[in-house]
Enzyme design. Structure first.
Site, mmCIF file in Angstrom:
data_model
loop_
_atom_site.group_PDB
_atom_site.id
_atom_site.type_symbol
_atom_site.label_atom_id
_atom_site.label_comp_id
_atom_site.label_asym_id
_atom_site.label_seq_id
_atom_site.Cartn_x
_atom_site.Cartn_y
_atom_site.Cartn_z
ATOM 1 N N CYS A 74 82.746 82.165 36.626
ATOM 2 C CA CYS A 74 83.561 82.568 35.484
ATOM 3 C C CYS A 74 83.673 81.391 34.514
ATOM 4 O O CYS A 74 84.059 80.293 34.901
ATOM 5 C CB CYS A 74 84.938 82.972 35.999
ATOM 6 S SG CYS A 74 86.262 82.766 34.829
ATOM 7 N N GLU A 75 83.294 81.620 33.268
ATOM 8 C CA GLU A 75 83.272 80.504 32.312
ATOM 9 C C GLU A 75 84.673 80.091 31.860
ATOM 10 O O GLU A 75 84.843 79.030 31.283
ATOM 11 C CB GLU A 75 82.389 80.833 31.106
ATOM 12 C CG GLU A 75 82.919 81.911 30.197
ATOM 13 C CD GLU A 75 81.955 82.193 29.047
ATOM 14 O OE1 GLU A 75 80.757 81.896 29.181
ATOM 15 O OE2 GLU A 75 82.422 82.710 28.016
HETATM 16 ZN ZN LIG Z 1 88.207 83.490 35.314
#
Ligand SMILES: [Zn+2]
Length: 184
Positions: free
Chosen positions: A76-77
């Site tokens: 997740c970025e």
């Molecule tokens: Zn996240």
């Protein structure tokens, strides 16, 4: 390009920044381990799906092709925590198909970088649409996000499902339904 030294420096700063002792036994090699791990889990940044999907095979018929339960691991970025799950790809060929392993490889490349599940879903569909010139593409991604499970709202077990439709799938709901039934 991946900068090994820079990642090591960054990992050292984070370890010190959280108030840990960089020189204690368990942590001393951690920055180096993190750098080697990041090189692997962000390898999609230096890879290209063009090459993977450029090799295609000619076919006469345009029957639905589904590759389902393609396992992926991504980061997740927003939080740099993993999200992972399955991607399901369906497409209606337009004279050519990709080798089946190439679809899985495409998912792998596009997931191995700082990513959002919504964008991953979109990028998979774009790659297939572009290279296979498919009459329709449908991608469904089911993911579990550690940033949902271990921090913030803490809701373990929550699954995020994202979908995208191209071509025929945009207006043919019966076709969509057929895919949902087949990927169950
Ligand atoms: Zn996240």
């Amino acid at each position: 390009m991946f900068n090994y030294e820079k990642v090591i420096e960054g990992a050292k700063l984070i370890i010190e920044g959280i108030g840990e002792d960089l020189n204690r036994e368990g942590l001393i090699e951690t920055p180096d381990r993190i750098a080697r791990m990041y090189q692997e889990i962000f390898s999609g940044l230096d890879s290209d799906t063009d090459e993977i999907l450029s090799k295609t095979f000619t076919i006469e018929r345009d029957d639905l092709v589904i590759e389902k339960h393609i396992n992926f691991y991504s980061m997740c970025e927003h939080h740099f925590l993993p999200f992972y799950g399955y991607a399901h790809i369906a497409y209606i060929p337009n004279g050519k198909v990709a080798g089946l392993s190439k679809l899985a490889r495409t998912v792998e490349i596009l997931s191995k970088k700082p990513q959002l599940q919504e964008r991953l879903t979109d990028e998979i569909a774009n790659a297939i649409e572009k290279h296979l010139n498919a009459k329709g593409v449908m991608v469904v991604v089911e993911g579990e996000h550690l940033c949902m499970n271990m921090r913030g709202v803490k809701k373990p077990g929550t699954k995020t499902v994202t979908t995208t439709f191209r071509g025929e799938f945009n207006y043919n709901t019966q076709l969509r339904q057929e895919v949902y039934t087949l990927i169950k």
